[in-house]
Design an enzyme around this catalytic site. Structure first.
Site, PDB file in Angstrom:
ATOM      1  N   ILE A  83       0.722  -1.184  -0.078  1.00 29.90           N
ATOM      2  CA  ILE A  83       0.023   0.095   0.115  1.00 29.90           C
ATOM      3  C   ILE A  83       0.654   1.266  -0.092  1.00 29.90           C
ATOM      4  O   ILE A  83       0.766   2.145  -0.796  1.00 29.90           O
ATOM      5  CB  ILE A  83      -0.942   0.051   1.059  1.00 29.90           C
ATOM      6  CG1 ILE A  83      -1.877  -1.207   0.859  1.00 29.90           C
ATOM      7  CG2 ILE A  83      -1.734   1.431   1.491  1.00 29.90           C
ATOM      8  CD1 ILE A  83      -2.943  -1.411   2.251  1.00 29.90           C
ATOM      9  N   ASN A 123      11.805  -0.423   7.366  1.00 30.11           N
ATOM     10  CA  ASN A 123      13.014  -1.521   7.785  1.00 30.11           C
ATOM     11  C   ASN A 123      13.028  -2.840   6.788  1.00 30.11           C
ATOM     12  O   ASN A 123      13.671  -3.640   7.231  1.00 30.11           O
ATOM     13  CB  ASN A 123      12.788  -2.070   9.389  1.00 30.11           C
ATOM     14  CG  ASN A 123      11.861  -2.991   9.664  1.00 30.11           C
ATOM     15  OD1 ASN A 123      10.959  -3.046   8.624  1.00 30.11           O
ATOM     16  ND2 ASN A 123      11.673  -3.393  10.696  1.00 30.11           N
ATOM     17  N   ALA A 159       3.699   1.682   8.871  1.00 31.24           N
ATOM     18  CA  ALA A 159       4.459   0.540   9.234  1.00 31.24           C
ATOM     19  C   ALA A 159       3.744  -0.313  10.593  1.00 31.24           C
ATOM     20  O   ALA A 159       3.280   0.458  11.511  1.00 31.24           O
ATOM     21  CB  ALA A 159       5.683   1.307  10.009  1.00 31.24           C
ATOM     22  N   TYR A 208      -3.739  -8.665  16.516  1.00 33.73           N
ATOM     23  CA  TYR A 208      -3.714  -7.517  15.474  1.00 33.73           C
ATOM     24  C   TYR A 208      -4.886  -6.674  15.434  1.00 33.73           C
ATOM     25  O   TYR A 208      -4.644  -5.242  15.459  1.00 33.73           O
ATOM     26  CB  TYR A 208      -3.742  -8.307  13.963  1.00 33.73           C
ATOM     27  CG  TYR A 208      -3.858  -7.315  12.730  1.00 33.73           C
ATOM     28  CD1 TYR A 208      -2.490  -6.774  12.303  1.00 33.73           C
ATOM     29  CD2 TYR A 208      -5.036  -7.158  11.858  1.00 33.73           C
ATOM     30  CE1 TYR A 208      -2.491  -6.157  11.345  1.00 33.73           C
ATOM     31  CE2 TYR A 208      -4.961  -6.294  10.965  1.00 33.73           C
ATOM     32  CZ  TYR A 208      -3.893  -5.843  10.544  1.00 33.73           C
ATOM     33  OH  TYR A 208      -3.835  -4.773   9.348  1.00 33.73           O
TER      34      TYR A 208
HETATM   35  C1  UD1 Z   1      -8.883  -9.721   6.192  1.00 28.47           C
HETATM   36  C2  UD1 Z   1      -7.472  -9.333   6.629  1.00 28.47           C
HETATM   37  C3  UD1 Z   1      -7.156  -9.955   7.760  1.00 28.47           C
HETATM   38  C4  UD1 Z   1      -8.070  -9.572   8.922  1.00 28.47           C
HETATM   39  C5  UD1 Z   1      -9.465  -9.575   8.595  1.00 28.47           C
HETATM   40  C6  UD1 Z   1     -10.604  -9.123   9.577  1.00 28.47           C
HETATM   41  C7  UD1 Z   1      -6.383  -9.137   4.273  1.00 28.47           C
HETATM   42  C8  UD1 Z   1      -5.391  -9.719   3.209  1.00 28.47           C
HETATM   43  N1  UD1 Z   1      -6.549  -9.608   5.563  1.00 28.47           N
HETATM   44  O1  UD1 Z   1      -8.890 -11.128   6.040  1.00 28.47           O
HETATM   45  O2  UD1 Z   1      -5.862  -9.399   8.200  1.00 28.47           O
HETATM   46  O3  UD1 Z   1      -7.907  -9.888   9.992  1.00 28.47           O
HETATM   47  O4  UD1 Z   1      -9.673  -8.992   7.317  1.00 28.47           O
HETATM   48  O5  UD1 Z   1     -11.559  -8.666   8.866  1.00 28.47           O
HETATM   49  O6  UD1 Z   1      -6.823  -7.981   4.101  1.00 28.47           O
HETATM   50  N2  UD1 Z   1      -9.799 -17.382   1.305  1.00 28.47           N
HETATM   51  C9  UD1 Z   1      -9.987 -18.533   0.455  1.00 28.47           C
HETATM   52  N3  UD1 Z   1      -8.937 -19.275  -0.017  1.00 28.47           N
HETATM   53  C10 UD1 Z   1      -7.449 -18.698   0.074  1.00 28.47           C
HETATM   54  C11 UD1 Z   1      -7.316 -17.381   0.874  1.00 28.47           C
HETATM   55  C12 UD1 Z   1      -8.394 -16.984   1.169  1.00 28.47           C
HETATM   56  O7  UD1 Z   1     -11.084 -19.067   0.307  1.00 28.47           O
HETATM   57  O8  UD1 Z   1      -6.565 -19.242  -0.604  1.00 28.47           O
HETATM   58  C13 UD1 Z   1     -10.920 -17.237   2.132  1.00 28.47           C
HETATM   59  C14 UD1 Z   1     -10.845 -16.507   3.242  1.00 28.47           C
HETATM   60  O9  UD1 Z   1     -10.909 -17.921   3.912  1.00 28.47           O
HETATM   61  C15 UD1 Z   1     -11.561 -15.663   3.429  1.00 28.47           C
HETATM   62  C16 UD1 Z   1     -11.676 -14.842   2.191  1.00 28.47           C
HETATM   63  O10 UD1 Z   1     -11.017 -15.470   1.291  1.00 28.47           O
HETATM   64  O11 UD1 Z   1     -13.082 -16.191   3.694  1.00 28.47           O
HETATM   65  C17 UD1 Z   1     -10.772 -13.303   2.054  1.00 28.47           C
HETATM   66  O12 UD1 Z   1      -9.566 -13.819   2.744  1.00 28.47           O
HETATM   67  P1  UD1 Z   1      -8.440 -12.649   3.015  1.00 28.47           P
HETATM   68  O13 UD1 Z   1      -8.220 -11.911   1.689  1.00 28.47           O
HETATM   69  O14 UD1 Z   1      -7.404 -13.232   3.809  1.00 28.47           O
HETATM   70  O15 UD1 Z   1      -9.053 -11.761   3.808  1.00 28.47           O
HETATM   71  P2  UD1 Z   1      -9.934 -11.381   5.105  1.00 28.47           P
HETATM   72  O16 UD1 Z   1     -10.208 -12.909   5.607  1.00 28.47           O
HETATM   73  O17 UD1 Z   1     -11.178 -10.627   4.990  1.00 28.47           O
END
Ligand code: UD1
Length: 307
Positions: free
Chosen positions: A12, A32, A76, A145
């Protein structure tokens, strides 16, 4: 303007740095390189790049005293939820203590500050089912977090109310776009999907794929930040940054298949523990200051996949 971006070598931050650099501002990056890459900001010369740990109080103080930044965009952080679960004490230092220090040195030593922005996260909302999420919604942190981001944003807000520092905290929803690093299982799902499609490797859905997110293209996020930087009425506020629209993981997958003109092997595994079912931002307050997302999920994906 003199702009400091902490964490500016990350996904970002490097886009924000690039935007302001091209607009002719003097951009400084503090990073860093724990999760950022110097190559992301090759347009920043060595005299504007500080390879400094944001926890190094003396160095941060000296930089703020010396440069008197007009804008500080504080990104950061330990950005991986899993890393904060594995080491809550260390991540607390980076995500809370260093944020408080950044606010404090600006309060004490920066006479030129026009805006301080802190990057918070939709993670603060946790699993509360009420939609869309607005900043009056219940806060339910589910990880160190989320607690740390919440503490950081509340300190940021308080520094306006107590000391009149021109601060704004932004809760980022699911940001995606070029330079997002797919190399952790907890990276953004769109970056993981892209890597799998590029490599003809199968994709895993956690859950049924019908879960939704408010996916915001990086250029829209940069646009939102520039609006907030210029807007004094947002001092002391906490604002969502998203699009106001939700898209399922399956719909993203279908859009990838269309764009790549191929189908990809995929399987379904149980939903991740603590996974949010649906998430979408109420962005009314941002719209009131002139922000409108320029990208739909389709146009954002198209630009990303052709970048
Ligand atoms: C996001 C944040 C995370 C935070 C969370 C809380 C990001 C990258 N992550 O997670 O730090 O704690 O919001 O709201 O922005 N999925 C799959 N297959 C994969 C990867 C992910 O099915 O290989 C699914 C996940 O289970 C989830 C969805 O895709 O249901 C989105 O996943 P992700 O991009 O990690 O975002 P968040 O879960 O929203």
């Amino acid at each position: 303007m003199k702009i400091l971006i902490t964490g500016g070598a990350g996904f970002i931050g490097s886009h924000i740095a690039n935007y302001y650099n091209e607009e002719g501002h003097e951009v400084f990056v503090l990073d860093n390189l724990a999760s950022g890459y110097r190559e992301n900001i090759s347009f920043i010369d060595e005299s504007h790049f500080f390879n400094v740990d944001v926890c190094d109080k003396e160095k941060v103080e000296t930089l703020v005293k010396t440069h008197q930044f007009n804008v500080v965009i504080h990104l950061a952080a330990v950005v991986s939820v899993v890393d904060t679960v594995n080491d809550p004490i260390y991540s607390n230092k980076v995500n809370i203590d260093a944020t408080l220090n950044m606010l404090e040195v600006n309060r004490q030593y920066n006479t030129q500050l026009k805006k301080f922005i802190f990057a918070s996260s939709a993670a603060v909302y946790g699993n509360d089912p009420q939609l869309p999420k607005n900043t009056q919604s219940l806060v339910q942190p589910e990880s160190p977090y989320a607690i740390q981001k919440y503490a950081g944003e509340q300190y940021t807000k308080m520094y306006h109310h107590l000391y009149d520092l021109p601060t704004t905290a932004l809760r980022f929803f699911n940001v995606y776009g070029p330079k997002q690093d797919p190399n952790s299982p907890y990276s953004g799902v769109i970056s993981i999907m892209k890597r799998q499609f590029d490599n003809d490797a199968s994709f895993t859905f956690y859950g049924d794929g019908e879960q939704t997110r408010d996916f915001v293209y990086i250029k829209d996020l940069v646009n939102a930040i520039t609006r907030v930087v210029e807007n004094e009425a947002t001092h002391g506020q906490v604002l969502n940054v998203g699009t106001g629209n939700k898209t399922s993981v399956k719909d993203i997958f279908n859009a990838f298949e269309k764009s790549y003109h191929k189908s990809l092997a995929h399987q379904f595994e149980p939903a991740r523990k603590g996974d949010v079912r649906h998430s979408v931002a109420d962005i009314t307050p941002l719209k009131e200051i002139g922000y409108t997302p320029q990208y739909t999920i389709n146009s954002g994906l198209e630009e990303y996949l052709n970048s």
